[in-house]
Design an enzyme around this catalytic site. Structure first.
Site, PDB file in Angstrom:
ATOM      1  N   LYS A 102       0.878  -1.184   0.000  1.00 41.79           N
ATOM      2  CA  LYS A 102       0.000   0.000   0.000  1.00 41.79           C
ATOM      3  C   LYS A 102       0.908   1.225   0.000  1.00 41.79           C
ATOM      4  O   LYS A 102       1.384   1.658   1.030  1.00 41.79           O
ATOM      5  CB  LYS A 102      -0.883  -0.023   1.256  1.00 41.79           C
ATOM      6  CG  LYS A 102      -2.217   0.685   1.141  1.00 41.79           C
ATOM      7  CD  LYS A 102      -2.138   2.167   0.810  1.00 41.79           C
ATOM      8  CE  LYS A 102      -1.736   3.004   2.003  1.00 41.79           C
ATOM      9  NZ  LYS A 102      -1.491   4.422   1.619  1.00 41.79           N
TER      10      LYS A 102
ATOM     11  N   ARG B  97      -0.035  10.017  -1.957  1.00 43.32           N
ATOM     12  CA  ARG B  97       0.374  11.330  -2.472  1.00 43.32           C
ATOM     13  C   ARG B  97       1.213  11.201  -3.748  1.00 43.32           C
ATOM     14  O   ARG B  97       1.230  12.099  -4.576  1.00 43.32           O
ATOM     15  CB  ARG B  97       1.153  12.092  -1.398  1.00 43.32           C
ATOM     16  CG  ARG B  97       0.218  12.572  -0.295  1.00 43.32           C
ATOM     17  CD  ARG B  97       0.935  13.434   0.696  1.00 43.32           C
ATOM     18  NE  ARG B  97       1.130  12.738   1.948  1.00 43.32           N
ATOM     19  CZ  ARG B  97       1.753  13.249   2.999  1.00 43.32           C
ATOM     20  NH1 ARG B  97       2.273  14.453   2.937  1.00 43.32           N
ATOM     21  NH2 ARG B  97       1.887  12.564   4.101  1.00 43.32           N
TER      22      ARG B  97
ATOM     23  N   SER C 223       5.167   8.168   9.589  1.00 42.91           N
ATOM     24  CA  SER C 223       5.329   9.050  10.751  1.00 42.91           C
ATOM     25  C   SER C 223       5.098   8.277  12.051  1.00 42.91           C
ATOM     26  O   SER C 223       4.427   7.240  12.067  1.00 42.91           O
ATOM     27  CB  SER C 223       4.327  10.205  10.640  1.00 42.91           C
ATOM     28  OG  SER C 223       3.012   9.693  10.616  1.00 42.91           O
TER      29      SER C 223
ATOM     30  N   CYS D 246      13.808  10.998   6.219  1.00 43.04           N
ATOM     31  CA  CYS D 246      13.864  10.628   7.642  1.00 43.04           C
ATOM     32  C   CYS D 246      15.300  10.647   8.144  1.00 43.04           C
ATOM     33  O   CYS D 246      15.535  10.619   9.343  1.00 43.04           O
ATOM     34  CB  CYS D 246      13.247   9.265   7.868  1.00 43.04           C
ATOM     35  SG  CYS D 246      14.222   7.959   7.159  1.00 43.04           S
TER      36      CYS D 246
ATOM     37  N   GLU E 265       9.458  16.922  14.364  1.00 40.47           N
ATOM     38  CA  GLU E 265       9.962  16.703  13.007  1.00 40.47           C
ATOM     39  C   GLU E 265       9.253  17.684  12.069  1.00 40.47           C
ATOM     40  O   GLU E 265       8.027  17.672  11.975  1.00 40.47           O
ATOM     41  CB  GLU E 265       9.663  15.260  12.581  1.00 40.47           C
ATOM     42  CG  GLU E 265      10.190  14.918  11.207  1.00 40.47           C
ATOM     43  CD  GLU E 265       9.854  13.482  10.800  1.00 40.47           C
ATOM     44  OE1 GLU E 265       8.701  13.040  11.001  1.00 40.47           O
ATOM     45  OE2 GLU E 265      10.761  12.815  10.274  1.00 40.47           O
TER      46      GLU E 265
HETATM   47  P1  NAD Z   1       2.422   9.049   7.052  1.00 39.65           P
HETATM   48  O1  NAD Z   1       2.560   8.399   8.378  1.00 39.65           O
HETATM   49  O2  NAD Z   1       1.460  10.153   6.894  1.00 39.65           O
HETATM   50  O3  NAD Z   1       1.975   7.950   5.962  1.00 39.65           O
HETATM   51  C1  NAD Z   1       2.650   6.728   5.824  1.00 39.65           C
HETATM   52  C2  NAD Z   1       1.671   5.677   5.303  1.00 39.65           C
HETATM   53  O4  NAD Z   1       0.637   5.502   6.273  1.00 39.65           O
HETATM   54  C3  NAD Z   1       0.991   6.086   3.992  1.00 39.65           C
HETATM   55  O5  NAD Z   1       0.905   4.943   3.171  1.00 39.65           O
HETATM   56  C4  NAD Z   1      -0.389   6.550   4.442  1.00 39.65           C
HETATM   57  O6  NAD Z   1      -1.373   6.312   3.486  1.00 39.65           O
HETATM   58  C5  NAD Z   1      -0.642   5.724   5.687  1.00 39.65           C
HETATM   59  N1  NAD Z   1      -1.476   6.437   6.659  1.00 39.65           N
HETATM   60  C6  NAD Z   1      -1.503   7.767   6.892  1.00 39.65           C
HETATM   61  N2  NAD Z   1      -2.382   8.069   7.872  1.00 39.65           N
HETATM   62  C7  NAD Z   1      -2.925   6.884   8.267  1.00 39.65           C
HETATM   63  C8  NAD Z   1      -3.881   6.522   9.245  1.00 39.65           C
HETATM   64  N3  NAD Z   1      -4.465   7.432  10.016  1.00 39.65           N
HETATM   65  N4  NAD Z   1      -4.166   5.218   9.395  1.00 39.65           N
HETATM   66  C9  NAD Z   1      -3.582   4.285   8.625  1.00 39.65           C
HETATM   67  N5  NAD Z   1      -2.668   4.565   7.672  1.00 39.65           N
HETATM   68  C10 NAD Z   1      -2.326   5.847   7.499  1.00 39.65           C
HETATM   69  O7  NAD Z   1       3.889   9.470   6.586  1.00 39.65           O
HETATM   70  P2  NAD Z   1       4.308  10.348   5.333  1.00 39.65           P
HETATM   71  O8  NAD Z   1       3.929  11.762   5.576  1.00 39.65           O
HETATM   72  O9  NAD Z   1       3.859   9.691   4.077  1.00 39.65           O
HETATM   73  O10 NAD Z   1       5.898  10.198   5.394  1.00 39.65           O
HETATM   74  C11 NAD Z   1       6.726  11.022   6.153  1.00 39.65           C
HETATM   75  C12 NAD Z   1       7.054  10.389   7.466  1.00 39.65           C
HETATM   76  O11 NAD Z   1       7.674   9.121   7.259  1.00 39.65           O
HETATM   77  C13 NAD Z   1       8.057  11.189   8.268  1.00 39.65           C
HETATM   78  O12 NAD Z   1       7.673  11.171   9.619  1.00 39.65           O
HETATM   79  C14 NAD Z   1       9.359  10.443   8.068  1.00 39.65           C
HETATM   80  O13 NAD Z   1      10.318  10.613   9.085  1.00 39.65           O
HETATM   81  C15 NAD Z   1       8.868   9.046   8.020  1.00 39.65           C
HETATM   82  N6  NAD Z   1       9.843   8.175   7.376  1.00 39.65           N
HETATM   83  C16 NAD Z   1      10.550   7.340   8.160  1.00 39.65           C
HETATM   84  C17 NAD Z   1      11.492   6.525   7.598  1.00 39.65           C
HETATM   85  C18 NAD Z   1      12.291   5.585   8.439  1.00 39.65           C
HETATM   86  O14 NAD Z   1      12.927   4.738   7.882  1.00 39.65           O
HETATM   87  N7  NAD Z   1      12.252   5.697   9.754  1.00 39.65           N
HETATM   88  C19 NAD Z   1      11.717   6.560   6.213  1.00 39.65           C
HETATM   89  C20 NAD Z   1      10.965   7.434   5.439  1.00 39.65           C
HETATM   90  C21 NAD Z   1      10.019   8.242   6.032  1.00 39.65           C
END
Ligand code: NAD
Length: 506
Positions: free
Chosen positions: A179, A183, A232, A287, A389
């Site tokens: 999944k 965006r 996140s 990240c 962040e």
């Molecule tokens: P996000 O948490 O908004 O979304 C990540 C995924 O979760 C997406 O597929 C989204 O559709 C899904 N999602 C969003 N809200 C949800 C909900 N309420 N319930 C279930 N699923 C949901 O993250 P983002 O904005 O796409 O990405 C940025 C974040 O990812 C930053 O916090 C970054 O630090 C983190 N990140 C971490 C790593 C790592 O390896 N630690 C790597 C890349 C990004």
């Protein structure tokens, strides 16, 4: 379905080896450099996600029994196809994420390296064997696939993060439901099509686009054995709790606030160049980005500021389609507003804004989500711009007097993804890497993202779960150990009943 960067079709799903569309919810996908949208992404219903899971479950028995060498050959073909289609995939990333094309190529290349590691799966799954564990008894451990595995990925590395997950999962014999982020969904879907072309049987990899409804369906379905999540921290934490409660194996990687310590003896010119890329590359939407410099001593802070101001003045911000630009736009309008609000809060809380990128306008791209680099001095713990962040082009300088004071700050922070130190002092660097409470550490290396044959992960609230992602931990995450103990009694030799616990006492 068209594959040019300027897609006009609706982005659907890949289920059972075919692109499918459903009449249901959909949302626009924007080009961040223009603010325009000529694509939309379908948001899968529960029924669509369940179809994808059913397809993966049906594909599992045959795929699990496919020799690892044959599974590895699919990975080899996929690697070649990804290289052949690199320009096309990078263009898709840039069109939906906004990052500069060279950066998109870099992301794809790091993703391909995970495919290369997965090519070694016959070796990685060899297991352990002990002859004569007891008289005439042999014992061995093997690593069996789990079944159907789900991956949920973030927007910021739309091609690489999915490649952290499913190539190793399927190389180990699992089947997969991915999944991607809604965006910027197109590159992950295109790569999945290439995996089919490489010989992955239908159903082994399915892609469902969608939002919370799709994710909740994956978490609730008992056929899903394990979940890899990257995103996140609030979502990671919930996915970990819900997934574990449902009896699944879960690794959930979350957010970060990475600090770079700059020591008084550091090569300042080197530290400045390193920090420019680490703070502003990909508009800070990584990240492993480094949004905080911890300068040891006021002289170090002043030297860094002088160097950064000069370098920032030379930075080019503009559409990612032009490789002459250093930085593209932020991913969406709401994210732009969020980052801007963080900068406002930093000013309100008393940090000193030395470079203000909020008013930047890119000629011909007035509707794009562009923000110039921002630089704060006198950032302090407790301020929102220190604690949270931001995920934008905002770099803050924290001033401390000693290395230990800087390390105490890092160790007290809720996140522990990456960190680095700039110094010429080996003893200080060794002490730092030994005692810092962070999962990935750089020594004069600003973005210590482990190579594909190591594993990636943070500590504290940057990772929920026990195993890092990809590399050797990836093999362990996507397999279950089974230990078999075997005896073949020789003809005519029969032991009587033994009631004591088997041991080597005699
Ligand atoms: P996000 O948490 O908004 O979304 C990540 C995924 O979760 C997406 O597929 C989204 O559709 C899904 N999602 C969003 N809200 C949800 C909900 N309420 N319930 C279930 N699923 C949901 O993250 P983002 O904005 O796409 O990405 C940025 C974040 O990812 C930053 O916090 C970054 O630090 C983190 N990140 C971490 C790593 C790592 O390896 N630690 C790597 C890349 C990004």
């Amino acid at each position: 379905m068209k594959h040019e960067a300027n897609v006009t079709a609706t982005v659907g799903h890949l289920i059972d080896g075919r692109i499918v569309h459903e009449q249901g919810r959909a949302q626009p996908v924007f080009n961040p450099a223009t603010g325009a949208s000529n694509t939309s992404v379908e948001l899968a219903s529960t029924a669509t996600v369940e179809r994808a899971i059913a397809s993966a479950a049906a594909a599992f028995p045959a795929w699990r029994d496919t020799p690892p060498l044959k599974r590895a050959r699919v990975m080899m073909k996929l690697k070649n196809l990804l290289e052949q289609h690199a320009d096309e995939i990078a263009a898709l990333i840039t069109a939906e994420h906004g990052k500069v094309l060279n950066d998109a190529h870099g992301e794809l290349q790091r993703g391909i390296e995970n495919v290369e590691f997965a090519m070694g799966v016959p070796e990685l799954l060899k297991g352990e064997h002990s002859r004569n564990a007891g008289p005439g008894i042999d014992s061995w451990s093997e690593f069996q696939p789990l079944g159907v595995v789900a991956g949920i990925t973030p927007f910021n590395f739309p091609a690489m993060v999915p490649l952290w997950m499913w190539p190793m999962a399927v190389a180990c014999g699992n089947t997969f439901v991915l999944k991607p982020s809604e965006r910027d969904p197109s590159s992950a879907l295109r790569i999945a099509e290439l995996a089919l072309e490489a010989g992955l049987p239908p159903g082994v990899l399915n892609v469902v686009n969608g939002d919370k409804e799709a994710v909740d369906t994956l978490l609730a379905d008992p056929r899903i054995q394990a979940v890899s999540f990257v995103g996140s921290t609030p979502i990671a934490e919930r996915i970990y709790a819900d997934g574990c409660k449902a009896g699944k194996r879960v690794q959930a990687l979350g957010g970060a606030k990475n600090h770079a310590i700059v020591m008084p003896d550091a090569d300042i010119a080197n530290a400045v160049s390193a920090m420019m890329g680490a703070a502003y590359g990909s508009c800070g939407e990584r990240c492993m980005a480094v949004p905080l410099i911890v300068a040891v001593g006021d002289d170090t802070a002043e030297a860094m500021i002088a160097g950064l101001k000069t370098a920032i003045a030379e930075m080019k911000v503009g559409p990612g389609t032009d490789n002459a630009n250093d930085m593209g736009p932020l991913v969406t309008r709401p994210h732009f507003e969020k980052v801007k609000a963080y900068v406002d809060s930093g000013v309100a809380e008393g940090a000193q804004l030395l470079v203000d990128g909020r008013a930047l306008r890119v000629k011909g791209h007035e509707e794009g989500y562009f923000m110039g680099p921002c630089l704060f001095d006198h950032v302090r713990p407790g301020m929102k711009i220190y604690q949270e962040e931001i995920f934008g082009p905002v770099l803050g300088i924290v001033r401390v007097k000693t290395l230990q004071e800087g390390m105490d700050l890092i160790n007290a922070h809720e996140y522990g993804n990456g960190t680095c130190i700039f110094t010429r002092d080996g003893e200080a660097a060794r002490y730092f890497s030994d005692h810092i409470q962070v999962g990935m550490v750089g020594i004069n290396v600003p973005l210590p993202v482990p190579v594909a044959y190591h594993s990636f992960g943070g500590w504290k609230r940057s990772l929920f779960g026990d195993l890092f992602i990809y590399g050797p931990d990836g093999v362990r995450f996507y397999t279950r150990r089974k230990t078999i103990t075997q005896r073949w009694p020789s003809a005519g030799v029969r032991e009587g009943a033994v009631f004591s616990f088997p041991s080597h006492q005699h």
